[in-house]
Design an enzyme around this catalytic site. Structure first.
Site, PDB file in Angstrom:
ATOM      1  N   GLU A 107       0.788  -1.223   0.000  1.00 56.65           N
ATOM      2  CA  GLU A 107       0.000   0.000   0.000  1.00 56.65           C
ATOM      3  C   GLU A 107       0.826   1.280   0.000  1.00 56.65           C
ATOM      4  O   GLU A 107       0.394   2.285  -0.549  1.00 56.65           O
ATOM      5  CB  GLU A 107      -0.947   0.006   1.214  1.00 56.65           C
ATOM      6  CG  GLU A 107      -2.089  -0.974   1.129  1.00 56.65           C
ATOM      7  CD  GLU A 107      -3.056  -0.651   0.008  1.00 56.65           C
ATOM      8  OE1 GLU A 107      -3.371   0.548  -0.196  1.00 56.65           O
ATOM      9  OE2 GLU A 107      -3.493  -1.596  -0.683  1.00 56.65           O
TER      10      GLU A 107
ATOM     11  N   SER B  30     -52.054 -25.763   8.488  1.00 58.08           N
ATOM     12  CA  SER B  30     -52.784 -26.445   9.560  1.00 58.08           C
ATOM     13  C   SER B  30     -52.098 -26.350  10.913  1.00 58.08           C
ATOM     14  O   SER B  30     -52.713 -26.680  11.939  1.00 58.08           O
ATOM     15  CB  SER B  30     -52.996 -27.914   9.206  1.00 58.08           C
ATOM     16  OG  SER B  30     -53.850 -28.035   8.090  1.00 58.08           O
TER      17      SER B  30
END
Length: 712
Positions: free
Chosen positions: A156, A422
């Protein structure tokens, strides 16, 4: 003036060619019309001579003046360049001062406090996940292997330790590369500039933000040492997949502390900074490994590592840790973080959240759902599932919100709403029990039509008069609809909400068949009163919260007991009926040896949802299978895979537990007089012969009454 003869005559001076002063008059050639006159061919010999002399004189003068003219041009060019340079400097300085004025005063600037981390623990104290903006604790630079910070510097900002926050060489190289490539390929930001952006600014790419970034970078360089800046950087930068800071990244991808990273792992993490979302190894492992190789090459080029170290790391590239806790407990951790926002809206320091979660059971539940979907999903057209296991006090012991947290963080156990089919019927039957009916009450199983709606049984067969215990065991739709109409759909809604359903329910006849949407968590919560003897509970996962630094207790969960929501006699009736569902009905494939079990299956219209909610005297578990887009499955029903998943999970949950009876399940049905029904609406029926327990019961609701109630 006087003449030579002494006379007094005044004479004007004459300037001639013979004058001592020379010829001062302009020749025709020196005038603008010279070319015209020359072309006419006129002029005296005297004038011609004068003109010729003048031309010679002009040429001589011109030859002598050529050098000064050039110097004048260069002088003017230098002058205006200098002036424009001064104005450019003034303009840039003004812009810098303006942008500096948009920032807080330098003397008031300070590094923002690191956002608090939420450490989530299981019931036994094991850390299962971290959440919060950073999702990981800060790690001192000295605690990291030396190659970890070196990896960031190499890839970097190679000149990090020599520049003052701005790297002119790096910036120039980036500009050259971007101009020659015709697109943005490199950035000229230093580590200090990146840190300034992360700490103080937004991610927008504008000239204004870039100038502010530069100002803040210089401020950081004057206030902090290089190592302090680098330490702040590695602990604040984003590494993808929700991981902010190197500790969170190490835990997220490798399931270890940043202090234990290998060279290959350090290179991979450092390489993620360029594009954390697209390079995240959980998303694109090949790209992450290729980028790590670039980082290793940069480290070797900078002489941070030897060629042998580089080759060793390349030979064994880093891979993502398998079966880490972030996937197993990811849905629970996200749910905890969401709940914490309500419990403690303002968190200033790192906190530890102790939950009710059983990580061993959580792992079993996650595995059971994954395996069931892998085995049966394609065959049944089912892509997703969810399940919840809770104790009878509402404490969540396990929760799975989907087949893979890595693939989708959408929590289908908590957030999704689906038709329960149900499995909603127990609320209808409980409402009927509370109005005087019993499990032995007879109702008609026959076709029903309500304003064109014709609910049918799953088998499309009809049995005529049946008792309610049989009707719920076989999940007869016609009987459930008749009961809902008998007691009133609105009353059914009230019952469901009293037991724990919080979603909006539509009070219509189809409520008996579970057409209103609910969550898996709600269904487990609403079934808990059946398992605990009639007490309402509030589903919860957070037990307590304390400050991780001071140990101060910040929150303790209140009692989840909401009081009695069901009378003991009705608890007894419901447990006897729902136990029959497991013994002889639709859930008879449920397998939990030695334990009394009750529950109810559910399948929504067109087989879109398959449910089973079952319970013992210790635990409640709800399982759902279906598709996110609500598309129909290939006839997946609640009696199939959901029951199998439930059985597998509950076997593990009840291991080494002594069996207990369901509340009131062994008691005979008490005699309760009908109540809360409008007089005259239900005619009496003949005595039903049923041995010594025979009694008079309300008549069956038939089509005549349906027509009376609904006018059709």
């Amino acid at each position: 003036m006087f003449g030579r003869n002494g006379d007094n005559e005044r004479r004007e001076p004459v300037l001639s060619a013979s004058s001592a002063y020379g010829e001062l008059r302009l020749s025709p050639e020196d005038r603008p019309t010279a070319m015209v006159r020359k072309s006419s061919g006129g002029g005296s010999s005297r004038k011609s001579g004068s003109s010729s002399a003048s031309r010679e004189s002009g040429r001589s003068a011109s030859g002598r003046g050529r050098g000064p003219k050039r110097r004048g041009l260069l002088s003017r060019l230098f002058y205006w360049t200098f002036v424009l340079g001064i104005w450019a400097v003034v303009g840039v300085a003004g812009l810098i001062f303006y942008e500096a004025g948009q920032l807080p005063p330098i003397q008031n600037l300070a590094i923002p406090d690191r956002p608090p981390t939420i450490i989530i623990q299981a019931a036994d104290g094991r850390t299962i996940a971290t959440r919060g903006e950073m999702r990981g604790s800060a790690v001192p630079l000295r605690s990291l292997p030396p190659y970890v910070p070196q990896a960031f510097v190499a890839i970097e900002d190679r000149r990090f330790y020599s520049h003052f926050g701005l790297d002119p060489l790096g910036l120039g190289r980036a500009v050259f590369v971007n101009l020659t490539s015709g697109r943005l390929r490199e950035g000229g930001s230093t580590l200090t500039q990146q840190l300034a952006k992360n700490l103080f600014l937004t991610q927008e790419r504008t000239l204004s933000r870039k100038i502010q970034e530069l100002i803040l970078s210089i401020w950081l360089e004057t206030k902090y040492s290089k190592n302090e800046i680098l330490e702040l950087y590695v602990n604040r930068v984003y590494f993808g997949a929700g991981a902010w800071g190197i500790e969170a990244a190490a835990q997220r991808y490798f399931n270890k502390s940043a202090r234990q990273l290998t060279l290959a792992e350090a290179a991979m993490i450092a390489g993620l900074v360029k594009s954390p979302s697209s390079l995240a190894p959980t998303r694109n492992l090949d790209a992450a490994q290729q980028r790590a190789a670039v980082v290793l090459d940069a480290m070797a080029d900078a002489r941070f590592i030897s060629t042998e170290m580089e080759q060793a790391a390349l030979a064994k590239p880093a891979t993502v840790a398998k079966n880490n806790s972030s996937d197993v407990a990811g849905y629970v951790a996200d749910w905890v973080a969401d709940q914490l926002k309500t419990i403690l809206p303002s968190i200033e320091h790192d906190v530890i959240v102790q939950t009710t979660l059983d990580m061993s059971l959580q792992a079993v539940a996650d595995k059971a759902l994954k395996e069931a979907l892998a085995k049966n999903g394609k065959k049944l057209g089912v892509e997703q599932g969810a399940l919840v296991v809770m104790d009878t006090d509402g404490g969540v012991r396990a929760l799975v919100g989907g087949r893979s947290y890595e693939e989708s963080q959408y929590n289908r156990a908590v957030t999704a709403r689906r038709q329960p089919g149900s499995s909603f019927k127990p609320f209808v039957y409980l409402t009927a029990m509370e109005r005087g009916l019993t499990p032995e009450t007879i109702r008609e199983d026959a076709p029903v039509q309500i304003k064109g709606w014709k609910p049918e049984n799953f088998s499309r067969d009809y049995r005529g008069p049946v008792d309610l215990k049989t009707a719920i065991s076989l999940s007869l739709n016609t009987v459930a609809v008749r009961l809902a109409l008998e007691v009133g759909p609105g009353e059914v809604v009230k019952t469901a909400q009293r037991l724990g359903i919080t979603s909006k329910l539509e009070p219509n006849a189809s409520i008996a068949l579970g057409t209103s949407e609910v969550s898996v968590l709600e269904m487990a919560d609403a079934y808990a009163p059946f398992a605990n003897g009639g007490y309402g509970v509030a589903a919860h996962v957070i037990q307590q919260v304390k400050d991780s630094g001071s140990g101060k207790l910040l929150y303790t969960a209140p009692s989840p007991n909401r009081g009695m929501v069901m009378a003991p006699p009705h608890v007894s009736m419901m447990n006897r009926m729902l136990q029959q569902v497991v013994l002889t009905g639709t859930a008879k494939r449920a397998d939990l040896p030695g334990w009394p079990v009750a529950g109810k299956t559910g399948t929504s219209q067109d087989y879109r949802d398959a449910w089973f909610i079952g319970y013992t005297g210790r635990l409640v578990a709800a399982v759902w299978l279906g598709n996110d887009d609500s598309s129909p499955t290939k006839k997946a029903s609640g009696a199939g895979v959901p029951v199998e998943v439930w059985s597998q999970v509950m076997k593990a949950a009840h291991k080494d537990m002594p069996p207990v009876q369901l509340p009131g399940a062994g008691l005979e049905a008490p005699q309760i007089a009908p109540s809360n029904l409008p007089p005259g609406d239900v005619p009496e029926e003949p005595v039903v012969t049923g041995g010594p327990q025979a009694q008079r019961k309300p008549a069956t609701i038939d089509n005549w009454l349906l027509d009376k109630l609904f006018g059709g």
